[in-house]
Enzyme design. Structure first.
Site, short mmCIF file in Angstrom:
data_model
loop_
_atom_site.label_atom_id
_atom_site.label_comp_id
_atom_site.label_asym_id
_atom_site.label_seq_id
_atom_site.Cartn_x
_atom_site.Cartn_y
_atom_site.Cartn_z
N ASP A 2 27.26 -16.57 8.38
CA ASP A 2 26.65 -17.60 7.55
C ASP A 2 25.63 -16.93 6.66
O ASP A 2 25.05 -15.91 7.02
CB ASP A 2 25.98 -18.68 8.39
N PHE A 35 27.62 -16.94 -7.87
CA PHE A 35 27.82 -18.35 -7.59
C PHE A 35 26.58 -18.88 -6.88
O PHE A 35 25.66 -18.13 -6.56
CB PHE A 35 29.08 -18.57 -6.74
#
Length: 138
Positions: free
Chosen positions: A5, A89
């Site tokens: 993560d 992004f």
């Protein structure tokens, strides 16, 4: 089981959005740009010099016998007041990385892959896996 993560942790927001980076704002209608704008709005009164933060990536491998290998990589930077760059992004356009003098969105893919939080976590994870393998061979 192998999991990873990543997220952005902003000091002025007590580490938020952190693990909730992809769900920041809680509104599922927000896209990457909407979450970026929300972060900027929540930081609009944060003065220069206090806009520090970091991208964090954690990779964890848990073996069936319970052994755990975990690696954490970080990239320290500053949160800008407006977006710069077209690459990357998520929060990349507002994450200024001082050693490069650019945002993550302004870095080439090759540059980012050398210095990013994910690159650092992956390298450390690889090193730990090699160490684990070497111990198993003994």
């Amino acid at each position: 089981a192998l999991a990873d993560d990543s997220g952005i942790a902003v000091d002025a927001l007590d580490g938020a959005p952190g693990v909730y980076s992809a769900r920041y704002g809680g509104d599922s209608s927000l896209d990457d740009w909407g979450r970026l704008l929300l972060l900027l709005k929540n930081m609009e009164n944060v003065p220069e010099g206090e806009r520090t933060g970091r991208f964090v990536s954690v990779i964890t491998l848990v073996y069936p016998d319970g052994r755990v290998i975990q690696a954490r990589g970080e990239a320290e930077g500053e949160i800008l007041r407006e977006a710069h760059g077209q690459g990357g992004f998520g929060y990349d356009p507002i994450f200024y990385y001082p050693p490069a003098g650019k945002t993550f969105a302004e870095l080439t893919a090759e540059e980012k892959n050398r210095v990013s939080h994910r690159a650092r976590a992956l390298q450390l994870f690889y090193d730990k896996m090699c160490e684990e393998r070497n111990h198993a061979d003994e």
